[in-house]
Design an enzyme around this catalytic site. Structure first.
Site, PDB file in Angstrom:
ATOM      1  N   GLY A  93       2.379   1.771  10.877  1.00 34.55           N
ATOM      2  CA  GLY A  93       3.319   2.888  10.750  1.00 34.55           C
ATOM      3  C   GLY A  93       4.008   3.245  12.051  1.00 34.55           C
ATOM      4  N   GLY A  95       2.754  -1.311   4.375  1.00 36.02           N
ATOM      5  CA  GLY A  95       2.790   0.118   4.067  1.00 36.02           C
ATOM      6  C   GLY A  95       4.205   0.570   3.814  1.00 36.02           C
ATOM      7  N   GLU A 152      -6.887   4.361   8.006  1.00 40.72           N
ATOM      8  CA  GLU A 152      -6.722   5.805   7.734  1.00 40.72           C
ATOM      9  C   GLU A 152      -7.977   6.376   7.084  1.00 40.72           C
ATOM     10  OE1 GLU A 152      -2.983   5.378   5.696  1.00 40.72           O
ATOM     11  OE2 GLU A 152      -2.053   4.804   7.595  1.00 40.72           O
ATOM     12  N   SER A 180       3.388  -2.676  10.361  1.00 40.32           N
ATOM     13  CA  SER A 180       4.852  -2.692  10.507  1.00 40.32           C
ATOM     14  C   SER A 180       5.495  -4.018  10.102  1.00 40.32           C
ATOM     15  CB  SER A 180       5.249  -2.295  11.936  1.00 40.32           C
ATOM     16  OG  SER A 180       4.790  -0.984  12.210  1.00 40.32           O
ATOM     17  N   GLU A 207      -5.497  -5.470  10.595  1.00 40.12           N
ATOM     18  CA  GLU A 207      -4.451  -4.478  10.845  1.00 40.12           C
ATOM     19  C   GLU A 207      -4.727  -3.773  12.171  1.00 40.12           C
ATOM     20  OE1 GLU A 207      -2.469  -3.067   7.049  1.00 40.12           O
ATOM     21  OE2 GLU A 207      -4.321  -1.936   7.166  1.00 40.12           O
ATOM     22  N   HIS A 230      -9.550   0.925   4.970  1.00 35.65           N
ATOM     23  CA  HIS A 230      -8.263   1.075   5.664  1.00 35.65           C
ATOM     24  C   HIS A 230      -8.473   1.975   6.885  1.00 35.65           C
ATOM     25  CE1 HIS A 230      -4.154   2.292   6.532  1.00 35.65           C
ATOM     26  NE2 HIS A 230      -3.777   1.209   5.874  1.00 35.65           N
ATOM     27  N   ASN A 250       0.869  -1.186   0.000  1.00 30.38           N
ATOM     28  CA  ASN A 250       0.000   0.000   0.000  1.00 30.38           C
ATOM     29  C   ASN A 250       0.902   1.230   0.000  1.00 30.38           C
ATOM     30  OD1 ASN A 250      -1.805   2.047   0.492  1.00 30.38           O
ATOM     31  ND2 ASN A 250      -2.335   1.378   2.570  1.00 30.38           N
ATOM     32  N   TRP A 251       1.009   1.865  -1.159  1.00 26.04           N
ATOM     33  CA  TRP A 251       1.948   2.987  -1.284  1.00 26.04           C
ATOM     34  C   TRP A 251       1.386   4.270  -0.671  1.00 26.04           C
ATOM     35  CZ3 TRP A 251       4.037   2.521  -7.070  1.00 26.04           C
ATOM     36  CH2 TRP A 251       4.642   1.267  -7.218  1.00 26.04           C
ATOM     37  N   LYS A 252       0.124   4.251  -0.292  1.00 27.44           N
ATOM     38  CA  LYS A 252      -0.536   5.417   0.322  1.00 27.44           C
ATOM     39  C   LYS A 252      -0.307   6.664  -0.552  1.00 27.44           C
ATOM     40  CE  LYS A 252      -0.048   3.257   4.782  1.00 27.44           C
ATOM     41  NZ  LYS A 252      -0.026   3.396   6.214  1.00 27.44           N
TER      42      LYS A 252
HETATM   43  C1  PEP Z   1      -0.844  -0.134   6.258  1.00 24.33           C
HETATM   44  O1  PEP Z   1      -0.976   1.065   6.154  1.00 24.33           O
HETATM   45  O2  PEP Z   1      -1.712  -0.887   5.799  1.00 24.33           O
HETATM   46  C2  PEP Z   1       0.334  -0.631   6.965  1.00 24.33           C
HETATM   47  C3  PEP Z   1       0.316  -1.856   7.401  1.00 24.33           C
HETATM   48  O3  PEP Z   1       1.378   0.240   7.125  1.00 24.33           O
HETATM   49  P1  PEP Z   1       2.829  -0.099   7.761  1.00 24.33           P
HETATM   50  O4  PEP Z   1       3.314  -1.371   7.121  1.00 24.33           O
HETATM   51  O5  PEP Z   1       3.687   1.077   7.418  1.00 24.33           O
HETATM   52  O6  PEP Z   1       2.619  -0.273   9.232  1.00 24.33           O
END
Ligand code: PEP
Length: 255
Positions: free
Chosen positions: A176, A237, A100, A216, A170, A98, A12-14
């Site tokens: 993050g 992410g 976010e 993470s 998640e 998600h 997920n490049w956000k």
């Molecule tokens: C995500 O945003 O779905 C995610 C898991 O981010 P990260 O790997 O940076 O924790």
């Protein structure tokens, strides 16, 4: 790695990567991973880079995903994107709900459910995200929160539709933050989600549906997390923004 279900690892490049940066990243990923078939690999660039990335992925095994879409079919919804527009760009997957989006855009289960239905109707495979906050976990609410998110997001979907979907567990406190759920926490929640689906849609669907872990995930912890019996992949992410870390997460799981 021997798994009951084929692993699916999505990046997920956000809100990162211009078209030029996305092109560089996907060309490198295609060189590293474009022909392997052991793991399903998905990349989810921002909307603006989908077209360029799609063209590069045409003759590759890496699949394209989007990060969001509208539940509406067309019309006066300024700033929105339909499932049909994504299919037009050869997008296969779409991340829905998600944390976010849930937190910053107030997307709750009813909307996630409507989006999942619109995605499936257009031939897209939804990756539906669920997960509790730290306060909810500390308050002993984890099962209730995640159970309600699963029930609400999947409401009214039939067994065939569910088999085309992916769930991403998640924990919000792990996204993050550099904090990862322990293997016990991850396995417990994945088994809980699979059990919920077994009750609502039957054992066959529960056995078939893939449940990713997100929060993470890095090269150093990917193999341990992905070897858990009910963990069928990862939603990544930060570590998906670099060729080396994303490639290593995948190669670390290969036999
Ligand atoms: C995500 O945003 O779905 C995610 C898991 O981010 P990260 O790997 O940076 O924790």
């Amino acid at each position: 790695m021997n798994k009951e279900r084929k692993l699916i690892i999505a990046g997920n490049w956000k809100m990162n990567k211009t078209v030029g940066e996305a092109t560089d990243l996907i060309e490198a990923l295609k060189r590293e991973l474009g022909t392997q078939t052991e793991v399903d690999v998905v990349v989810c660039p921002p909307f603006t880079a989908l077209n360029a990335v799609s063209a590069i992925l045409k003759d590759s095994r890496i699949r394209l995903g989007a990060q969001n879409m509208s539940e509406q079919g067309y019309g006066a919804f300024t700033g929105e994107i339909t499932a049909g527009m994504l299919r037009d760009l050869l997008v296969h997957y779409v991340i829905l709900g998600h944390s976010e989006r849930r937190e910053y855009h107030k997307e709750f289960d009813v909307l996630v459910n409507a989006k999942a239905k619109a995605a499936l109707a257009a031939g897209l495979k939804p990756i539906v995200c669920v997960g509790e906050t730290l306060a909810q976990r500390e308050d002993g609410q984890t099962d209730k929160i995640v159970g309600d998110q699963i029930a609400g997001s999947l409401a009214g979907l039939d067994n065939n539709q569910l088999k085309d979907m992916v769930i991403a567990y998640e924990p919000v406190w792990a996204i993050g933050t550099g904090k990862t759920a322990s293997t016990e926490q991850a396995q417990e929640m994945h088994a809980f989600i699979r059990g919920k689906i077994a009750k609502s849609h039957g054992e066959d669907v529960a056995k078939a549906i893939r449940i990713q872990y997100g929060g993470s995930v890095k090269p150093a912890n990917a193999r341990e997390l992905l070897s858990l019996p009910d963990v069928d992949g990862a939603l990544v992410g930060g570590a998906s923004l670099e060729v080396r870390s994303f490639t290593e997460i995948i190669t670390n799981t290969l036999n």
